[in-house]
Design an enzyme around this catalytic site. Structure first.
Site, PDB file in Angstrom:
ATOM      1  N   HIS A  34       0.841  -1.188   0.000  1.00 30.23           N
ATOM      2  CA  HIS A  34       0.000   0.000   0.000  1.00 30.23           C
ATOM      3  C   HIS A  34       0.885   1.250   0.000  1.00 30.23           C
ATOM      4  O   HIS A  34       2.059   1.185   0.353  1.00 30.23           O
ATOM      5  CB  HIS A  34      -0.838   0.093   1.288  1.00 30.23           C
ATOM      6  CG  HIS A  34      -1.582  -1.135   1.676  1.00 30.23           C
ATOM      7  ND1 HIS A  34      -2.968  -1.198   1.649  1.00 30.23           N
ATOM      8  CD2 HIS A  34      -1.176  -2.342   2.146  1.00 30.23           C
ATOM      9  CE1 HIS A  34      -3.367  -2.387   2.075  1.00 30.23           C
ATOM     10  NE2 HIS A  34      -2.292  -3.102   2.385  1.00 30.23           N
ATOM     11  N   GLU A  99       2.518  -0.886   4.603  1.00 29.34           N
ATOM     12  CA  GLU A  99       2.217   0.492   4.229  1.00 29.34           C
ATOM     13  C   GLU A  99       3.534   1.219   3.935  1.00 29.34           C
ATOM     14  O   GLU A  99       4.460   1.188   4.743  1.00 29.34           O
ATOM     15  CB  GLU A  99       1.474   1.214   5.360  1.00 29.34           C
ATOM     16  CG  GLU A  99       0.042   0.747   5.566  1.00 29.34           C
ATOM     17  CD  GLU A  99      -0.933   1.422   4.601  1.00 29.34           C
ATOM     18  OE1 GLU A  99      -0.483   2.269   3.797  1.00 29.34           O
ATOM     19  OE2 GLU A  99      -2.138   1.114   4.679  1.00 29.34           O
TER      20      GLU A  99
END
Length: 251
Positions: A34, A99
């Protein structure tokens, strides 16, 4: 859980309360990448550890390459949301989420620094080794949630990861003028396109109609595997690249 030893030796631990047990005794067989989509890495790190957010990931990688682990790999982080791959809907229970700090499309979408990408490569390599994750299952958030998510986006250097042994990629076929499949088209060629996308893992209905969902999935495929032109139109380059991927896949 007040603390834990990091699965990744180089990671700093900052515990997020937003996690739970993996369901149906599933174990990680996928890595989902992500971008944070927030103005700062500090803000993203705080949000992923805030119980009010109800989101988390296993890892956060800052621009300078610093890695923070927030959820143990044995636990289920809340990073993928509504998503699917090969018909499995609970991606959180079978994945490790990473992330990567980047403000994203709505905040200028800069490139990813090399030291950050080097850290992502090392992290993915370790996760894949610990859980025997095959290269075809290192995926973008946009792959498992097409239309709903577009991260880490077309600027993410998948080629750099692939050359370091992380992820699945082929040389994208050149973009040239020629026949295309597009919104509103119907027939056997559209059905073949949908079948190939489903065979690779994308969530798509094989209907023979190039509907909005098909356009969205084509965009997601292009964003990862043919980022030079992301337009949802299945041109010859898109089709040939997809065929090459399927021909080289192991999973």
């Amino acid at each position: 859980m007040s603390g834990f030893l990091p699965d990744e030796p180089s990671a700093e631990v900052r515990v997020s309360p937003n996690f739970g047990p993996r369901r149906d005794t599933l174990r990680p067989d996928m890595i989902v990448l992500h971008y944070t989509g927030m103005a700062t890495g500090a803000g993203a790190e705080a949000w992923l550890c805030d119980p009010a957010s109800e989101v988390s990931s296993h890892y956060l990688v800052h621009e300078n390459g610093h890695i923070v682990q927030m959820v143990r790999e044995s636990d289920r982080a809340w990073h993928a949301g509504k998503s699917s791959w090969f018909g499995r809907a609970d991606i959180n229970s079978c994945s490790v989420g990473i992330e990567i700090v980047n403000p994203g499309h709505s905040l200028g979408y800069p490139g990813f620094p090399r030291r950050q990408i080097d850290a992502v490569i090392g992290l993915c390599t370790g996760i894949a080794e610990r859980h025997s994750i095959v290269s075809e299952r290192v995926l973008a958030h946009s792959d498992v949630a097409p239309g709903r998510k577009i991260d880490p986006g077309e600027k993410f250097p998948w080629r750099t990861l692939f050359e370091a042994g992380v992820g699945h990629l082929v040389a994208a076929a050149p973009v040239r003028r020629g026949p295309v499949l597009k919104a509103g088209d119907t027939g056997a060629d559209v059905e073949a396109l949908q079948s190939m996308l489903a065979l690779y893992g994308y969530g798509i209905e094989i209907s023979g109609t190039f509907d909005r969902l098909t356009e969205i999935v084509v965009e997601a495929f292009q964003r990862h595997f043919r980022p030079r032109l992301v337009n949802g139109i299945a041109d010859g380059s898109t089709l040939r690249t997809l065929q090459r991927l399927l021909g080289s896949a192991r999973s």
